[in-house]
Design an enzyme around this catalytic site. Sequence first.
Site, PDB file in Angstrom:
ATOM      1  N   CYS A  31     -60.943 -23.631 -11.111  1.00 18.66           N
ATOM      2  CA  CYS A  31     -60.891 -22.337 -11.794  1.00 18.66           C
ATOM      3  C   CYS A  31     -60.119 -21.380 -10.899  1.00 18.66           C
ATOM      4  O   CYS A  31     -60.352 -21.335  -9.688  1.00 18.66           O
ATOM      5  CB  CYS A  31     -62.316 -21.829 -12.032  1.00 18.66           C
ATOM      6  SG  CYS A  31     -62.369 -20.084 -12.470  1.00 18.66           S
ATOM      7  N   CYS A  71     -70.009  -0.152 -15.678  1.00 17.95           N
ATOM      8  CA  CYS A  71     -69.313  -1.400 -16.002  1.00 17.95           C
ATOM      9  C   CYS A  71     -69.089  -1.497 -17.513  1.00 17.95           C
ATOM     10  O   CYS A  71     -68.667  -2.545 -18.001  1.00 17.95           O
ATOM     11  CB  CYS A  71     -70.106  -2.600 -15.485  1.00 17.95           C
ATOM     12  SG  CYS A  71     -71.793  -2.648 -16.084  1.00 17.95           S
TER      13      CYS A  71
END
Length: 463
Positions: free
Chosen positions: A165, A418
Amino acid sequence: MKTLKDIKKNEIYTITIESLSQDGEGVGRINGFVVFCDGLLPGEKAEIRIVKVTSSYAVGRVTKLIDKSQNRINPECAYSTKCGGCTFSHIEYKAQLETKQQYVVDCLSRIGGIKDYTLIPIKGMDNPYKYRNKAQYPFGVNIEGKVVSGFFSKRSHDLVPIDLCLTEDERAQKVRKFVSEYITDNNITVYDESNNKGLIRNVVVRTSHLNDNAMVILVLSSDTFPDVLKFINALKITCPFVVSVYFNINDKVTNVILGEEFKHIYGDERLLDTIDGVNFLISPDSFFQVNPLQTVQLYQTVALFSDVQEDDTVFDIYCGIGTIGIYLASKFKIKKLVGVEYVKHAVEDAIINAQLNHIENASFYEGDATEVVTELKHKETIKHFDIVVVDPPRKGCDEKLLELLINIQSPKIVYVSCNPASLARDLKYLTANGYSVNKVCPVDLFPWTSHVETVVFMSNKDK
Ligand code: SAH
């Protein structure tokens, strides 16, 4: 205007994309009716097939891309079409940053009615790869009977096995490969959600940016791991950087990764990391920002916005392991720091972290932010603060807490968020009650995803 009755499943339409949804899907309209199309970018024209129609929107799949956006790139990740992780992998990095900044501006304006402030351009990464310091991987078994690890595909729990990844730390990759091989070689079973059988549910790996250290948390469905010593010895040989190992027992039928019970089985109880010269010890279930390089940008922006004066008092609400307050107290001479957080181990970490960084006059309270602040206010433990920092989870602050903030009468509030949508809603409340939004700075902590962090400075001249 086309209505629900006109748009039918399996029909083909041509659409031009106007914007991106918060999940990174292209959003366009077919004669006024909203259609979401995964993988399309603003400005792109495509032929799509409708796969779902609801009363308020439809979902389409691209059958032919007609006009391509100049921001489109070929994803560098081999799993981008399958893995649910990086929803922005087909967007050039600079355009990702522009998209995120625009999303923040749009939310503030549309939801909060906030337009008049200084926007500090989004802070992005020079090298937006291998940035994650925490990764959690599920396991599966492939047709050859080998255990594999990876991520779930979008909106499902189908495992997409991965080799590499682009956002993962090399140490995390090494650990998950080791664990997969160890489970295969030792015939240990992998948890199967469909029948709640099998032992190994997930592995969570936390890596330290400063040190070559890692913490491993193996999530098990029961406390029956065979020959723990053999596992630890093998892990130490392949991954000598692992300094701490926990088992976490999660026997519930749930999507939540971690269960309540942690068993410390090897090494240190906490992982040490450093943000801009300030040291933090982190327990396995404590929150710590996921991108350490960008956390420096985030906290520096908080410090800049806070404009701390000598002997200021600081209230850090949703303080986690005490990071923001301790950061400010390490960089400036402050008189008093009070933190609030509801994860028990995080509060214990915060107390230790204050000592570790030689911060005196710091106290941390455990409990729900609204309840604790209400109680402290009631007992008159807190009367006034020069600076209030709030850094809530995605759902934002509840209205009662915002009301308390107004009561605390701090001249400065620094809001770290966030989620631009809940941020805008909360700012609307605060601006209706005497505060003004002066500065806004988005920070990219999550390259290749649609997520964005925002720091907002608010002041109240009457306080
Ligand atoms: N400011 C910290 C943590 C921010 S994340 C940092 O930068 O590291 C938000 C934190 O709020 C998490 O630690 C989470 O455990 C905590 N939290 C979530 N809901 C809460 C609530 N209702 N009351 C108190 N803390 C809460």
